[in-house]
Design an enzyme around this catalytic site. Structure first.
Site, PDB file in Angstrom:
ATOM      1  N   ASP A  97       1.440  -1.042   0.393  1.00  0.00           N
ATOM      2  CA  ASP A  97       0.281  -0.274   0.069  1.00  0.00           C
ATOM      3  C   ASP A  97       0.925   0.888  -0.262  1.00  0.00           C
ATOM      4  O   ASP A  97       1.515   0.920   1.208  1.00  0.00           O
ATOM      5  CB  ASP A  97      -0.939  -0.169   1.009  1.00  0.00           C
ATOM      6  N   HIS A 154       5.567  -7.634  -0.269  1.00  0.00           N
ATOM      7  CA  HIS A 154       4.467  -8.509  -0.944  1.00  0.00           C
ATOM      8  C   HIS A 154       5.365  -8.516  -2.448  1.00  0.00           C
ATOM      9  O   HIS A 154       5.623  -7.640  -2.607  1.00  0.00           O
ATOM     10  CB  HIS A 154       2.971  -9.166  -1.157  1.00  0.00           C
ATOM     11  N   SER A 255       8.236   3.515   5.100  1.00  0.00           N
ATOM     12  CA  SER A 255       9.306   4.228   4.234  1.00  0.00           C
ATOM     13  C   SER A 255       9.186   4.030   2.533  1.00  0.00           C
ATOM     14  O   SER A 255       8.135   4.109   2.362  1.00  0.00           O
ATOM     15  CB  SER A 255      10.630   2.908   4.086  1.00  0.00           C
TER      16      SER A 255
END
Length: 303
Positions: A97, A154, A255
């Site tokens: 995200d 992911h 980050s």
């Protein structure tokens, strides 16, 4: 015509970037990291609830929606989502995200950091020209994870891990203001480079550290940062294969992830600085011959 409001914003952004240079980045981050591991119930609950209110975090997507159920702030920050919260699209998908801040082709080993700011793939990957060679004429995408985002990373493609490289550095903030004014920001910050071999050729996933990021973890090695002040490289002869959409790592506080590919990607028509979700389609690869990652055979091996 330039407005006073625009000029004030630019000046404040530049000032924010400049004041970070003399700060003790690592000391600040380690202290915040210790605080984020606090397990005193009333204190960690106060911190978590304040964070949720301030950043408007949607806890209904979390596998555990009760903020008080987490043992510490870091456990809340790296929380799992419900199984159906992030469907995996076709083609190349977002690893996290966040904000898709930049993407496109890599020409002559150069990536775009922000408008008017460019940096080299070689410096990003630790200064090794052999490691960088497959990516010099490929493609890249940069995803910035804000504090409110889901902070597990992911796989955008199925891949087999070939090399992991820890690269020490500063840990400037990685928000847009800093990206606009700190040259080669992502190649200056502490980072973890993970090289995968995929059906579309070599892929580098670069997890970039930032101010108050206490640690970076991977699913195969656990917590990696912080380490010593030297580049540390591990080649993987044992098979570590992760399927598309599988978790590969996480940030303890926010980050940036930089993806690098050896081939051209046909990116979808997505506006720069658009919000993307983990698993959301970013584009696809044209049907051409793939390349295998070779790397520098002088690196140490694991397994």
């Amino acid at each position: 015509m330039l407005t006073i409001e625009w000029m004030v914003t630019v000046t404040l952004d530049k000032l924010f970037a400049l004041i970070q240079y003399p700060l003790p980045h690592h000391l600040i981050s380690r202290l915040v990291g210790q605080f984020a591991e606090c397990r005193i119930p009333w204190l960690k609950n106060l911190l978590i609830k304040a964070f949720i209110r301030h950043f408007n975090v949607d806890m209904q997507q979390a596998q555990e929606p009760d903020p008080t159920a987490y043992t510490c702030f870091n456990d809340f920050f790296t929380r799992k989502l419900k199984a159906d919260a992030r469907p995996i699209g076709d083609g190349l998908v977002s690893p996290a995200d966040g904000t898709l801040s930049q993407y496109g082709r890599t020409y002559h080993g150069t990536l775009i950091q922000a408008k008017g700011q460019a940096y080299s793939i070689t410096s990003l990957l630790g200064g090794d020209m052999y490691r960088a060679a497959p990516f010099r004429q490929g493609s890249f995408a940069t995803i910035y994870l804000s504090p409110r985002d889901y902070h597990r990373v992911h796989m955008p493609l199925t891949g087999t891990l070939k090399e992991m490289v820890y690269i020490p550095g500063r840990i400037f903030s990685v928000n847009q203001a800093t990206a606009n004014h700190v040259p080669a920001l992502f190649a200056r910050n502490e980072r973890l480079v993970c090289i995968f071999d995929t059906e579309h050729g070599p892929m580098a996933m670069v997890l970039v550290g930032a101010m108050i990021v206490a640690a970076i973890e991977t699913v195969w090695a656990g917590q990696i940062t912080p380490l010593s002040g030297e580049i540390q490289r591990i080649r993987f002869d044992t098979t570590v294969t992760l399927e598309k959409g599988a978790e590969m790592g996480r940030f303890k506080l926010g980050s940036t992830v930089v993806l690098c590919f050896s081939r051209e990607v046909d990116f979808d028509d997505i506006s720069m600085d658009s919000m993307v979700s983990m698993g959301e389609r970013l584009g696809e690869f044209p049907a051409t011959q793939r390349i295998r990652y070779q790397g520098d055979d002088t690196a140490s091996s694991a397994g």
